[in-house]
Design a protein around this motif. Structure first.
Motif, mmCIF file in Angstrom:
data_model
loop_
_atom_site.group_PDB
_atom_site.id
_atom_site.type_symbol
_atom_site.label_atom_id
_atom_site.label_comp_id
_atom_site.label_asym_id
_atom_site.label_seq_id
_atom_site.Cartn_x
_atom_site.Cartn_y
_atom_site.Cartn_z
ATOM 1 N N LEU A 155 0.823 -1.219 0.000
ATOM 2 C CA LEU A 155 0.000 0.000 0.000
ATOM 3 C C LEU A 155 0.854 1.266 0.000
ATOM 4 O O LEU A 155 0.395 2.323 0.427
ATOM 5 N N GLU A 187 -0.527 4.391 -1.948
ATOM 6 C CA GLU A 187 -1.648 5.014 -1.255
ATOM 7 C C GLU A 187 -1.186 5.734 0.014
ATOM 8 O O GLU A 187 -1.689 6.822 0.340
ATOM 9 N N THR A 188 -0.226 5.148 0.719
ATOM 10 C CA THR A 188 0.288 5.768 1.940
ATOM 11 C C THR A 188 1.044 7.059 1.612
ATOM 12 O O THR A 188 0.887 8.079 2.307
ATOM 13 N N VAL A 231 -3.815 -6.011 0.232
ATOM 14 C CA VAL A 231 -4.694 -5.295 -0.701
ATOM 15 C C VAL A 231 -6.119 -5.840 -0.661
ATOM 16 O O VAL A 231 -7.083 -5.056 -0.553
ATOM 17 N N THR A 250 -7.699 -4.673 2.519
ATOM 18 C CA THR A 250 -7.997 -3.233 2.445
ATOM 19 C C THR A 250 -9.303 -2.985 1.700
ATOM 20 O O THR A 250 -10.140 -2.183 2.130
ATOM 21 N N TRP A 292 -6.308 2.824 3.194
ATOM 22 C CA TRP A 292 -4.987 2.255 3.457
ATOM 23 C C TRP A 292 -4.722 2.174 4.953
ATOM 24 O O TRP A 292 -3.975 1.297 5.411
#
Length: 429
Positions: free
Chosen positions: A59, A62-63, A181, A184, A191
């Motif tokens: 992730l 996204e982070t 993922v 999530t 995230w």
């Protein structure tokens, strides 16, 4: 492994005899539940040694976006794990002598859980980095001390127990990479939720170590003062075997980090789709699960582990050659070969347990080999990335990785010789 065998291996008097330590006048008998709980604790601890890293990798984009990280900060975060392993791992011997290895592992697992619980709520890159460092510090201590726990309580089953926790470590690595993922998405797509879920697994790992640490503390309290004051062990910097293990650890870690960081890009540049490249990396990582159990058991039965190190390096040569000649055509075969080659990690962990006579020696050797090794591994992925950027292809980076297997092979043979660091440092039983 029967209950009787477990109870025998976890008796303090049996451990001290195997470690060439004097018996106390009135030995404290370990409770019958300790052996099974130790096995559960070791497996759960090993499962948590990599999800903090691989879940973030899944992730990371996204982070980065969510915390508005600059490219520099993002690059720093990717290099922090190896740096933390090196820095915090050095403190393990002193903490182990002061509080006992079981108590330190318990605290380490608590630090992992706390860091994983805090970091999803971070509102800045600095706070996220600090929480990650807390988890990585706990992982570093546990990295160093799990071989010590095995030597301390399972002196006659070093290969089997090392194989068990190496397999759990590989399973945890693969599980976090593959499941983060989908988890999530199932939790609403945030995230933060995807990273938070791994704190639950870490918290579960703390539970068995609480009674283990308490039992260890009672044992230390019941023993005479002379028995509680553990020997500091040999000076590992004087041992050629210790240096061979440290450098071997560093080179195998370099290969593993390069594989995890760059293998999908190698396949994508060769025309493999992004989804298939991800599956190929998963195949490489999953190979470590069964082999991480088999290799330590085999190594524990051998007087010289050098042949295993040679074999693993040869698999690596074949994998890199295949990537050079036909990266797309033989992609599945090259992924399998590199997955086998990366199983040098459970081998070196096993050798750490075999190259010292006592728990005190193992803790110093483990701290030295892992801390030095992780420092050696830090430049590897960065150098490979720079070569790839400046050469415009993978020929030069692959040639470098294949070339590094030569000293890795030689060092594996040297580290695998049937000798201990106490013998090399002139210590006597």
């Amino acid at each position: 492994m029967s209950d009787e065998e477990i109870q025998t291996m976890t008796r303090p008097e049996a451990v001290r005899t195997a470690a060439h330590e004097p018996l106390p006048a009135s030995p404290h008998v370990a409770p019958t539940w300790l052996g099974p709980v130790l096995i559960v604790g070791i497996v759960l601890a090993a499962l948590n040694l990599r999800p903090a890293i691989t879940s973030l990798g899944a992730l990371f984009e996204e982070t980065r976006t969510g915390l508005h990280m600059s490219g520099t900060v993002a690059g720093l975060i990717t290099s922090v794990p190896a740096l933390c392993f090196a820095v915090f791992g050095v403190t393990a011997p002193r903490l182990s002598r002061r509080f006992g290895p079981a108590a330190v592992v318990c605290a380490g697992m608590a630090a992992v859980a706390a860091g994983l619980l805090i970091r999803p709520f971070a509102d800045s890159a600095a706070a996220f980095l600090a929480a990650s460092a807390l988890s990585l510090a706990g992982i570093a201590l546990t990295n160093v001390l799990l071989p010590v726990i095995v030597k301390r309580w399972f002196p006659d089953r070093v290969g089997t127990m090392t194989g068990l926790y190496s397999m759990a470590l590989a399973a945890g690595t693969s599980l976090a990479a593959a499941a983060t993922v989908p988890l999530t998405s199932a939790l609403g797509g945030s995230w933060r939720a995807g990273l938070l879920v791994w704190a639950v697994l870490a918290a579960a790992a703390v539970l068995p170590w609480l009674p283990i640490a308490a039992a260890s503390r009672r044992e230390r309290a019941a023993a005479p003062a002379a028995a509680v004051r553990e020997d500091k062990g040999p000076s590992v910097v004087r041992s050629r075997t210790a240096w061979a293990l440290a450098c071997y650890f560093g080179l195998q870690a370099t290969g593993a980090y390069v594989t995890m960081g760059w293998l999908p890009q190698i396949f994508r540049d060769a025309g493999v789709s992004a989804s298939t490249a991800g599956v190929l990396l998963a195949v490489t990582m999953v190979m470590g699960v069964p082999l991480a159990f088999v290799i330590p058991r085999l190594a524990g039965r051998m007087r010289h582990q050098g042949p295993i190190a040679v074999t693993l390096s040869l698999f690596g040569f074949a994998g890199y050659l295949g990537l050079y000649l036909a990266p797309a055509a033989g992609a599945w075969a090259w992924a399998l070969l590199l997955g086998i080659s990366n199983c040098a990690f459970p081998l070196v962990i096993t050798m750490i347990g075999l190259r010292a006579k006592s728990p005190a020696g193992v803790v110093k050797l483990s701290a030295f080999a892992q801390s030095t090794g992780y420092l050696i591994s830090i430049p590897g992925p960065l150098v490979i990335g720079a070569l790839y950027q400046h050469s415009g292809g993978w020929d030069l980076p692959l040639a470098l990785m294949a070339a590094l297997l030569v000293p890795q092979l030689v060092l594996g043979v040297l580290a695998g010789r049937d000798r201990t660091i106490e013998d090399e440092c002139g210590m006597r039983d």
